[in-house]
Design a protein around this motif. Structure first.
Motif, PDB file in Angstrom:
ATOM      1  N   LEU A  15       0.817  -1.217   0.000  1.00  0.00           N
ATOM      2  CA  LEU A  15       0.000   0.000   0.000  1.00  0.00           C
ATOM      3  C   LEU A  15       0.852   1.268   0.000  1.00  0.00           C
ATOM      4  O   LEU A  15       0.462   2.278  -0.594  1.00  0.00           O
ATOM      5  N   THR A  16       2.008   1.206   0.639  1.00  0.00           N
ATOM      6  CA  THR A  16       2.907   2.369   0.633  1.00  0.00           C
ATOM      7  C   THR A  16       3.421   2.631  -0.778  1.00  0.00           C
ATOM      8  O   THR A  16       3.372   3.773  -1.263  1.00  0.00           O
ATOM      9  N   ILE A  17       3.865   1.591  -1.457  1.00  0.00           N
ATOM     10  CA  ILE A  17       4.332   1.766  -2.838  1.00  0.00           C
ATOM     11  C   ILE A  17       3.191   2.205  -3.740  1.00  0.00           C
ATOM     12  O   ILE A  17       3.361   3.074  -4.594  1.00  0.00           O
ATOM     13  N   LEU A  18       2.011   1.629  -3.553  1.00  0.00           N
ATOM     14  CA  LEU A  18       0.844   2.017  -4.349  1.00  0.00           C
ATOM     15  C   LEU A  18       0.518   3.496  -4.132  1.00  0.00           C
ATOM     16  O   LEU A  18       0.217   4.221  -5.092  1.00  0.00           O
ATOM     17  N   THR A  19       0.600   3.946  -2.893  1.00  0.00           N
ATOM     18  CA  THR A  19       0.359   5.361  -2.592  1.00  0.00           C
ATOM     19  C   THR A  19       1.401   6.243  -3.274  1.00  0.00           C
ATOM     20  O   THR A  19       1.059   7.269  -3.884  1.00  0.00           O
ATOM     21  N   PHE A  20       2.680   5.861  -3.173  1.00  0.00           N
ATOM     22  CA  PHE A  20       3.739   6.621  -3.847  1.00  0.00           C
ATOM     23  C   PHE A  20       3.447   6.709  -5.344  1.00  0.00           C
ATOM     24  O   PHE A  20       3.556   7.764  -5.956  1.00  0.00           O
ATOM     25  N   TRP A  21       3.120   5.565  -5.936  1.00  0.00           N
ATOM     26  CA  TRP A  21       2.948   5.474  -7.386  1.00  0.00           C
ATOM     27  C   TRP A  21       1.754   6.303  -7.849  1.00  0.00           C
ATOM     28  O   TRP A  21       1.863   7.084  -8.791  1.00  0.00           O
ATOM     29  N   THR A  22       0.614   6.138  -7.189  1.00  0.00           N
ATOM     30  CA  THR A  22      -0.592   6.844  -7.640  1.00  0.00           C
ATOM     31  C   THR A  22      -0.496   8.352  -7.405  1.00  0.00           C
ATOM     32  O   THR A  22      -0.925   9.126  -8.261  1.00  0.00           O
ATOM     33  N   THR A  23       0.080   8.759  -6.275  1.00  0.00           N
ATOM     34  CA  THR A  23       0.208  10.202  -6.045  1.00  0.00           C
ATOM     35  C   THR A  23       1.207  10.824  -7.015  1.00  0.00           C
ATOM     36  O   THR A  23       1.026  11.965  -7.443  1.00  0.00           O
ATOM     37  N   THR A  24       2.231  10.069  -7.369  1.00  0.00           N
ATOM     38  CA  THR A  24       3.191  10.564  -8.359  1.00  0.00           C
ATOM     39  C   THR A  24       2.510  10.758  -9.714  1.00  0.00           C
ATOM     40  O   THR A  24       2.641  11.815 -10.340  1.00  0.00           O
ATOM     41  N   VAL A  25       1.792   9.745 -10.172  1.00  0.00           N
ATOM     42  CA  VAL A  25       1.115   9.846 -11.468  1.00  0.00           C
ATOM     43  C   VAL A  25       0.114  10.991 -11.452  1.00  0.00           C
ATOM     44  O   VAL A  25       0.081  11.814 -12.376  1.00  0.00           O
ATOM     45  N   VAL A 113      13.353  11.538 -17.011  1.00  0.00           N
ATOM     46  CA  VAL A 113      13.880  10.195 -17.312  1.00  0.00           C
ATOM     47  C   VAL A 113      13.877   9.344 -16.044  1.00  0.00           C
ATOM     48  O   VAL A 113      13.402   8.193 -16.046  1.00  0.00           O
ATOM     49  N   VAL A 114      14.390   9.903 -14.952  1.00  0.00           N
ATOM     50  CA  VAL A 114      14.414   9.158 -13.689  1.00  0.00           C
ATOM     51  C   VAL A 114      12.984   8.923 -13.198  1.00  0.00           C
ATOM     52  O   VAL A 114      12.670   7.852 -12.666  1.00  0.00           O
ATOM     53  N   GLN A 115      12.094   9.901 -13.417  1.00  0.00           N
ATOM     54  CA  GLN A 115      10.692   9.729 -13.026  1.00  0.00           C
ATOM     55  C   GLN A 115      10.063   8.548 -13.759  1.00  0.00           C
ATOM     56  O   GLN A 115       9.355   7.736 -13.164  1.00  0.00           O
ATOM     57  N   ALA A 116      10.333   8.438 -15.050  1.00  0.00           N
ATOM     58  CA  ALA A 116       9.802   7.318 -15.839  1.00  0.00           C
ATOM     59  C   ALA A 116      10.369   5.986 -15.335  1.00  0.00           C
ATOM     60  O   ALA A 116       9.626   5.003 -15.178  1.00  0.00           O
ATOM     61  N   ILE A 117      11.663   5.964 -15.045  1.00  0.00           N
ATOM     62  CA  ILE A 117      12.292   4.753 -14.519  1.00  0.00           C
ATOM     63  C   ILE A 117      11.668   4.383 -13.172  1.00  0.00           C
ATOM     64  O   ILE A 117      11.364   3.210 -12.914  1.00  0.00           O
ATOM     65  N   GLU A 118      11.457   5.387 -12.324  1.00  0.00           N
ATOM     66  CA  GLU A 118      10.861   5.140 -11.012  1.00  0.00           C
ATOM     67  C   GLU A 118       9.448   4.567 -11.153  1.00  0.00           C
ATOM     68  O   GLU A 118       9.075   3.623 -10.437  1.00  0.00           O
ATOM     69  N   LEU A 119       8.663   5.104 -12.065  1.00  0.00           N
ATOM     70  CA  LEU A 119       7.302   4.601 -12.255  1.00  0.00           C
ATOM     71  C   LEU A 119       7.293   3.159 -12.766  1.00  0.00           C
ATOM     72  O   LEU A 119       6.491   2.333 -12.322  1.00  0.00           O
ATOM     73  N   ILE A 120       8.201   2.853 -13.674  1.00  0.00           N
ATOM     74  CA  ILE A 120       8.293   1.484 -14.199  1.00  0.00           C
ATOM     75  C   ILE A 120       8.749   0.529 -13.097  1.00  0.00           C
ATOM     76  O   ILE A 120       8.181  -0.553 -12.915  1.00  0.00           O
ATOM     77  N   ALA A 121       9.764   0.928 -12.341  1.00  0.00           N
ATOM     78  CA  ALA A 121      10.269   0.082 -11.250  1.00  0.00           C
ATOM     79  C   ALA A 121       9.208  -0.089 -10.161  1.00  0.00           C
ATOM     80  O   ALA A 121       9.043  -1.186  -9.614  1.00  0.00           O
TER      81      ALA A 121
END
Length: 151
Positions: A15-25, A113-121
């Protein structure tokens, strides 16, 4: 005790990673610059929750599954080093880099570029962790069914 701690730590990490990912997007697509800066700072601060929960889930999973040789347990054991390496070698450094760049207002090519890599990872870790949660639930359900049949 480990049987209770392991799934709780796993869900907290997921859930922590999901929160990071969705708030980033969301912040990247619809937010202001200030929102992006705030999200990157939140992700960095959130590592203080994520890293311990992932350490607990990894250690408890290894302890619980050390003797297991069934397919779901072996699959979980194969996924965990990938999840850990992805987190420690990609996601944590990316969080520091992106937070520093965002707080400096440097939304340049390197940032994206790093943002895209972070989202994929991050999506990769969510997928792998989701599969491990699914396998763990199946293993628990199978154990319960076997216990019911033996009664």
């Amino acid at each position: 005790m480990l049987k209770a701690i392991h799934p709780i730590a796993g869900v907290i990490g997921f859930l922590t990673i999901l929160t990071f990912w969705t708030t980033t997007v969301y912040s990247e697509l619809f937010g202001t610059t200030q929102m992006i800066v705030a999200v990157k700072a939140m992700v960095l601060s959130g590592l203080f929750l994520l890293i311990p929960s992932m350490a607990v889930v990894g250690a408890s999973g290894m302890a619980l599954g050390r003797r297991r040789k069934d397919a779901p347990a072996l699959a979980k054991k194969r996924r965990m080093p990938i999840i850990a390496a992805n987190g420690l070698l990609v996601l944590v450094p990316a969080a520091f880099y992106l937070s520093n760049k965002a707080s400096a207002g440097a939304f340049d090519t390197g940032f994206y570029v790093v943002q895209a890599i972070e989202l994929i990872a991050g999506a990769t870790n969510l997928l792998l962790m989701g599969l491990s949660i699914r396998d763990g639930r199946a293993m628990t359900a199978r154990k319960r069914m076997a216990a019911k049949k033996s009664k």
